[in-house]
Design a protein around this motif. Structure first.
Motif, mmCIF file in Angstrom:
data_model
loop_
_atom_site.group_PDB
_atom_site.id
_atom_site.type_symbol
_atom_site.label_atom_id
_atom_site.label_comp_id
_atom_site.label_asym_id
_atom_site.label_seq_id
_atom_site.Cartn_x
_atom_site.Cartn_y
_atom_site.Cartn_z
ATOM 1 N N CYS A 13 1.312 6.789 1.827
ATOM 2 C CA CYS A 13 0.741 8.118 1.576
ATOM 3 C C CYS A 13 0.810 8.983 2.832
ATOM 4 C CB CYS A 13 -0.704 7.958 1.109
ATOM 5 S SG CYS A 13 -1.564 9.526 0.927
ATOM 6 N N LEU A 63 -0.986 11.939 3.243
ATOM 7 C CA LEU A 63 -2.002 12.997 3.192
ATOM 8 C C LEU A 63 -3.142 12.792 4.189
ATOM 9 C CD1 LEU A 63 -1.863 13.765 -0.614
ATOM 10 C CD2 LEU A 63 -1.025 15.164 1.266
ATOM 11 N N CYS A 64 -3.000 11.806 5.049
ATOM 12 C CA CYS A 64 -3.844 11.737 6.249
ATOM 13 C C CYS A 64 -3.243 10.689 7.164
ATOM 14 C CB CYS A 64 -5.309 11.453 5.925
ATOM 15 S SG CYS A 64 -5.724 9.725 5.678
ATOM 16 N N ASN A 119 -4.068 7.767 7.824
ATOM 17 C CA ASN A 119 -4.282 6.360 7.505
ATOM 18 C C ASN A 119 -2.995 5.663 7.094
ATOM 19 O OD1 ASN A 119 -6.644 4.780 7.731
ATOM 20 N ND2 ASN A 119 -6.401 4.227 5.573
ATOM 21 N N GLY A 120 -2.113 6.382 6.380
ATOM 22 C CA GLY A 120 -0.832 5.799 5.988
ATOM 23 C C GLY A 120 -0.968 4.632 5.038
ATOM 24 N N CYS A 121 -1.657 4.835 3.929
ATOM 25 C CA CYS A 121 -1.875 3.766 2.954
ATOM 26 C C CYS A 121 -0.567 3.412 2.245
ATOM 27 C CB CYS A 121 -2.907 4.200 1.920
ATOM 28 S SG CYS A 121 -4.536 4.478 2.619
ATOM 29 N N LEU A 165 -6.308 3.505 -2.645
ATOM 30 C CA LEU A 165 -5.912 4.876 -2.353
ATOM 31 C C LEU A 165 -7.150 5.751 -2.529
ATOM 32 C CD1 LEU A 165 -2.539 5.001 -4.331
ATOM 33 C CD2 LEU A 165 -2.766 4.952 -1.841
ATOM 34 N N GLY A 166 -7.189 6.847 -1.806
ATOM 35 C CA GLY A 166 -8.318 7.772 -1.930
ATOM 36 C C GLY A 166 -7.968 8.918 -2.866
ATOM 37 N N LYS A 212 -7.204 12.045 -2.364
ATOM 38 C CA LYS A 212 -6.028 12.845 -2.001
ATOM 39 C C LYS A 212 -4.758 12.085 -2.332
ATOM 40 C CE LYS A 212 -6.716 13.952 2.355
ATOM 41 N NZ LYS A 212 -7.991 13.838 3.061
ATOM 42 N N GLY A 213 -4.728 10.808 -1.962
ATOM 43 C CA GLY A 213 -3.548 10.005 -2.249
ATOM 44 C C GLY A 213 -3.295 9.908 -3.753
ATOM 45 N N THR A 225 -10.499 8.335 3.783
ATOM 46 C CA THR A 225 -11.435 7.725 2.819
ATOM 47 C C THR A 225 -11.223 6.225 2.680
ATOM 48 O OG1 THR A 225 -9.914 8.331 1.065
ATOM 49 C CG2 THR A 225 -11.787 9.791 1.424
ATOM 50 N N VAL A 226 -9.977 5.783 2.747
ATOM 51 C CA VAL A 226 -9.722 4.352 2.544
ATOM 52 C C VAL A 226 -10.229 3.545 3.744
ATOM 53 C CG1 VAL A 226 -7.913 2.616 2.290
ATOM 54 C CG2 VAL A 226 -7.854 4.710 0.908
#
Ligand code: SF4
Lengths: 156, 804
Positions: free
Chosen positions: B56, B58-59, B61-63, B90-91, B93-94, B225-226
């Motif tokens: 991801c 969108l932040c 964190n790179g999930c 995933l949060g 946004k993701g 978030t994650v």
């Protein structure tokens, strides 16, 4: 100790000149935000030095009943007006560097005197001020290096 | 394995439950998997034709995730259960923001060119010819310093590296930076000052091992978030860590800290360094210092001891608006726990004295030897997903591979690698930071500015100034993006870019974890990957090496990655052992990856050897107060030689203090539902609906004094501009006002569509940290009054965790 009081007076005057010149550059180049704020910060340092030195000067003056006599070849006029543009900033920083160097050598001289006199208070003020002046000079250098190529090669 | 968030139509429950269900566990247990999935309405799991590996964006964190594809369209997303970063989660946004933008009707699908003042569609040849003609004309008449590049924290490593070679070896301009300057520059600067080079020491699994967690100006619950659900799984399990939250707002982090018996320090805006100096002093005073470790592995402790002596608890508490006992207790927690983890983010990075305060966090860890082992470490975080790569690959000011521009050997290494004259590579001074690049555009000495994947017209401080700079007719503006952003609208040429899922590349999250993001679908119309755009510029400019070969010999993302690997060889950020194949094999690998660490390294500095030797370090450092550069000679005298550097700085008040005219402090930040300037997230219906417009948060007593109640439309003004938004009461310390920064002129305004009534940066100041050069978004003065004429109250965003 007339020469010591002369140098004390020089330190006061040179720091004062540097502080005032930094104020001029801060205002004159206000559109460069870092120059504006850092020059104000550095001016505050120089003012603090004069404040720390003032009581010591007073002590020597009242002891010797000397007046502060400043040798006329050992002072530098400050900046009264900032120059415009990138090249102007470069020149102003160079002028500040010249003033800062005079301040620093004055403190160096006073440090030696203070040691000879075993005047711990003066030694502390001179040492601290000397090291602050190094920071001021380093910043002038850093900022000049950052500004130089653009000012010399591209600015109109 | 729990499966949450099944993909029933219009199932947007994670807008409300942003962190998802708990999977609690005890200390030192592995973090359990929990797979989160979202598919577009009407798409069932059986309909998905292929799942394509990615992570991801969108932040920071790179999930790790897979993209769902049906008939050449991205239709959803699923967390990867085996991923190092998120174990399937995933949060919001993701889940809801990753794909809807891609099929949005207003995507840019052709290049645009300005004719008679209007942007009109054109083809790639015409657009690129126009850019190249301008570029060559400027090179001839003014030289390379007439060119500036402003990138992003959202491109891929391959793209940054390619652009770095174009700028540093092709053109030879020092004017390259990213909006990473706004989000992550201080993390990099703090690492360099303390340890010698950039590089995150800790890793996310330290959350499983720590027994105290300090969040310094980091509203993790909304920014990542994650990662926060990872923390919640500890605080809901056995043997939870004690949380300490330093934040002027009563964020969800603060609430959780208080709920679990931890501490919230609602520090006055702009006083972080005073607090840190007080905490450092407490460690010394109570002898909570690991003297043996400090003696062996650090330099500078005596100077720090002297410096912080001036910050007794009572004085600090008064400066910061805190209870003295709370400061004492925080110091005790830090000083007495066995494994302390710190995370630091924008509350520190976007305040004044940003680097000094972040370095002070490093100092706390160094005094206790709390670094490089499980649970004990520092996470200086990033804001954006690929910010780390910009720092590594050198499309920001730095040289690729954390090389030191002040070290002739480092410059020579690059010159040999690229086969160019070392004189071509700009290394005569600190590289030009973003705020200075815009300053040179303002002065008319940068005449070509190329902006990729970012929207400075909204995201940079003092918007009115930035707009006037971007509008200047002395500068040819190229904007490369997915949409016609506020910035693109001012461009001379607009280039349509392919986005995430429409191109292949790698990126690295805040904890050094690298993911491969593969192309899932074709970009729309004529949109092209950013890499291809840069390559076609390089080809058209005909950049050559000394031997006459094309300077850039690669054509694909994988070849670009291989070129970057070669550039990283032997440096702390060593990618040499990492290939696309390995990244297809393993979900998330943390660099360095080389012969010593064939599968990557969870932590740096576990041997307490730091990259601070003169010939290794990335910088000789700076005076934290003024930003003056330390010379090589001075650095040699300091002789860190593998030891970490403990550096202190006096606290000075912020540049703009409250006055009679502007009695309140203005600070900005994020909401969980939006990312950056909402280019993607506002095109997701559930995210947009959750936070459609800007607001301000006020302290209840301040609001009462001003006669303002919840939902009242208020005018917030600073010496630079004004916004008009609904007020939300609560959540912030007395004397401070908070506004989210995401909203620009394309957003739903309170009363004037197309206005800028919600754009927080209308109020912020043009001022930056002396070392990291990160702008201070969080410290300005303002005043608030009810709108005149009084507007009917409207509901401020209240969904989920953004509620009052
Ligand atoms: S935490 Fe960040 S990377 Fe993970 S899903 Fe949310 S926005 Fe994406």
């Amino acid at each position: 100790m007339p020469h010591l009081t002369t140098y004390l007076g020089m330190a006061l005057r040179a720091e004062h000149t540097l502080a005032a010149s930094l104020g001029v550059v801060a205002l004159g180049h206000a559109e460069q935000a870092d120059v504006h704020h850092t020059c104000r910060l550095l001016a505050g340092m120089s003012e603090a030095h004069t404040q720390a030195l003032a009581p010591i000067v007073h002590r020597y003056l009242s002891r010797d009943e000397d007046d502060i006599v400043e040798p006329d070849r050992l002072h530098a006029p400050g900046l009264t007006r900032a120059r415009g543009g990138q090249i102007g900033l470069l020149r102003d920083l160079q002028d500040l560097h010249v003033l800062g160097t005079l301040v620093q050598t004055t403190w160096t001289v006073l440090m030696q005197g203070a040691q000879g006199l075993r005047d711990r208070e003066l030694l502390a003020v001179a040492t601290r001020s000397n090291s602050d002046t190094s920071r001021q000079l380093s910043w002038f250098n850093t900022r000049m290096k950052a500004a130089a190529a653009q000012a010399l090669l591209v600015a109109g | 394995m729990a499966v949450s968030n099944s993909s029933a139509p219009h199932d947007h429950d994670r807008v409300v439950d942003v962190w998802g269900p708990r999977t609690p566990h005890g200390r030192d247990d592995r973090w359990p998997s929990r797979v989160d999935v979202h598919l577009d309405a009407g798409v069932g799991p059986a309909d998905v034709q292929k799942w394509v590996r990615s992570a991801c964006v969108l932040c920071s964190n790179g999930c790790g995730c897979d993209i769902a594809v049906v008939d050449g369209q991205m239709v959803g997303i699923r967390g990867r259960a085996d991923d190092l970063v998120n174990k399937g989660r995933l949060g919001p946004k993701g889940l809801y923001g990753s794909t809807p933008w891609a099929s949005s009707a207003d995507r840019l699908t052709t290049p645009l060119i300005r004719r008679d003042g209007i942007l009109v569609p054109t083809d790639w040849t015409t657009a690129m010819d126009r850019i190249v003609a301008e570029s060559q004309r400027l090179l001839r008449t003014k030289g390379p310093l007439s060119h500036g590049f402003y990138t992003s924290g959202q491109l891929f490593a391959e793209e940054y590296y390619t652009l770095a070679v174009i700028g540093k070896a092709g053109l030879g301009t020092p004017h390259m930076d990213g909006n990473t300057r706004l989000c992550t520059a201080t993390a990099a600067a703090a690492f360099k000052e303390s340890f010698g080079t950039d590089g995150q020491p800790g890793c996310y699994s330290d959350i499983e091992h720590c027994d105290a967690l300090f969040l310094w100006g980091h509203n993790m619950a909304e920014t990542q978030t994650v990662l926060w659900s990872r923390v919640l799984d500890r605080t809901h399990g056995s043997e939870p860590p004690v949380l300490v939250c330093v934040d002027p707002r009563r964020t969800p982090v603060a609430v959780e800290a208080l709920r679990t018996g931890g501490l919230h320090l609602p520090v006055r805006v702009g006083t972080n360094l005073a607090l840190l100096n007080g905490l450092l002093r407490e460690l010394f005073e109570n002898d909570l210092v690991d003297h043996d470790w400090v003696d062996r592995h650090t330099v500078g402790v005596d100077d720090l001891r002297k410096l912080v002596d001036d910050y007794p608890v009572e004085k600090v508490a008064a400066i910061c608006g805190l209870e003295p006992d709370a400061v004492r207790r925080a110091a005790r927690i830090f000083g007495e726990r066995s494994a302390v983890l710190s995370t630091v983010l924008q509350g520190f990075y976007q305040s004044h004295q940003a680097t000094a305060a972040s370095v002070a966090v490093n100092n706390l860890h160094l005094l206790r030897g709390m670094i490089g082992r499980p649970g004990a470490g520092v996470l200086q975080m990033n804001g954006q997903p690929t910010a780390q790569n910009n720092r590594e690959c050198g499309a920001d000011g730095d040289l690729p591979g954390f090389r030191n521009w002040d070290n002739p050997d480092h410059v020579r290494e690059l010159a040999e690698l690229w086969d160019v004259d070392p004189m071509v590579i700009p290394h005569w001074a600190d590289p030009t930071h973003a705020m200075q690049i815009f300053g040179y555009v303002a002065d008319g000495t940068i005449n070509l500015l190329w902006v990729s994947a970012t929207n400075p017209a909204v995201s940079m401080p003092e918007s009115a100034r930035i707009r006037s700079i971007l509008e200047k007719d002395t500068c040819f503006l190229v904007v490369q993006d997915l949409f016609l952003t506020e910035t693109a609208q001012l461009a001379d040429v607009v280039l349509p870019a392919a986005g995430w899922g429409e191109k292949t590349g790698t990126f690295t999250n805040a904890s050094r974890v690298v993911h491969l993001s593969e192309k899932a679908v074709e970009p729309p119309g004529q949109a092209k990957p950013d890499l291809d755009i840069f390559l076609s510029y390089a080809a058209a400019m005909d950049f050559r090496s000394r031997s006459g070969a094309p300077l850039i010999g690669w054509h694909t993302a994988e070849e670009a990655f291989d070129a970057w690997r070669a550039a990283s060889a032997g440096r702390p950020v060593d990618y040499t052992g990492l290939t696309y194949d390995k990244l297809r094999d393993t979900s998330g690998v943390a660099w360095p990856v080389n012969d010593t660490h064939p599968d990557g390294a969870a932590r740096l500095y576990s041997d307490a050897v730091f990259p601070s030797a003169v010939d290794v370090c990335e910088t000789f450092g700076h005076d934290l107060l003024t930003g003056a550069a330390v010379t090589e000679q001075e650095y040699r005298a300091l002789a860190p030689d593998g030891r970490a550097m403990i550096k202190g700085c006096v606290y000075v008040p912020a540049h703009e203090q409250p006055s009679e005219q502007f009695p309140l402090l203005f600070t900005t930040g994020r909401t969980v539902y939006q990312f950056h300037t909402r280019t993607k997230t506002r095109r997701s219906r559930p995210l947009d609906a959750a936070a459609p417009r800007a607001w301000v948060e006020m302290n209840a007593e301040d609001a009462r004094d001003l006669g303002i109640t919840e939902g009242d439309v208020v005018v917030v003004e600073s010496p630079r501009g004004r916004i008009q938004v609904p007020a939300r009461i609560g959540m912030i310390t007395r004397g401070s006002v908070f506004a989210p920064f995401h909203y620009g002129s394309s957003d739903a305004d309170v009363h004037e569509p197309g206005g800028r009534q919600g754009q927080a940066n209308e109020l912020t100041m043009t001022v930056w940290d002396p070392v990291s050069k990160q702008p201070a978004f969080k410290t300005a003065a303002c005043r608030v009054r009810r709108a005149d004429p009084v507007r009917p109250a409207i509901e401020a965003t209240t969904a989920g965790q953004s509620g009052p």
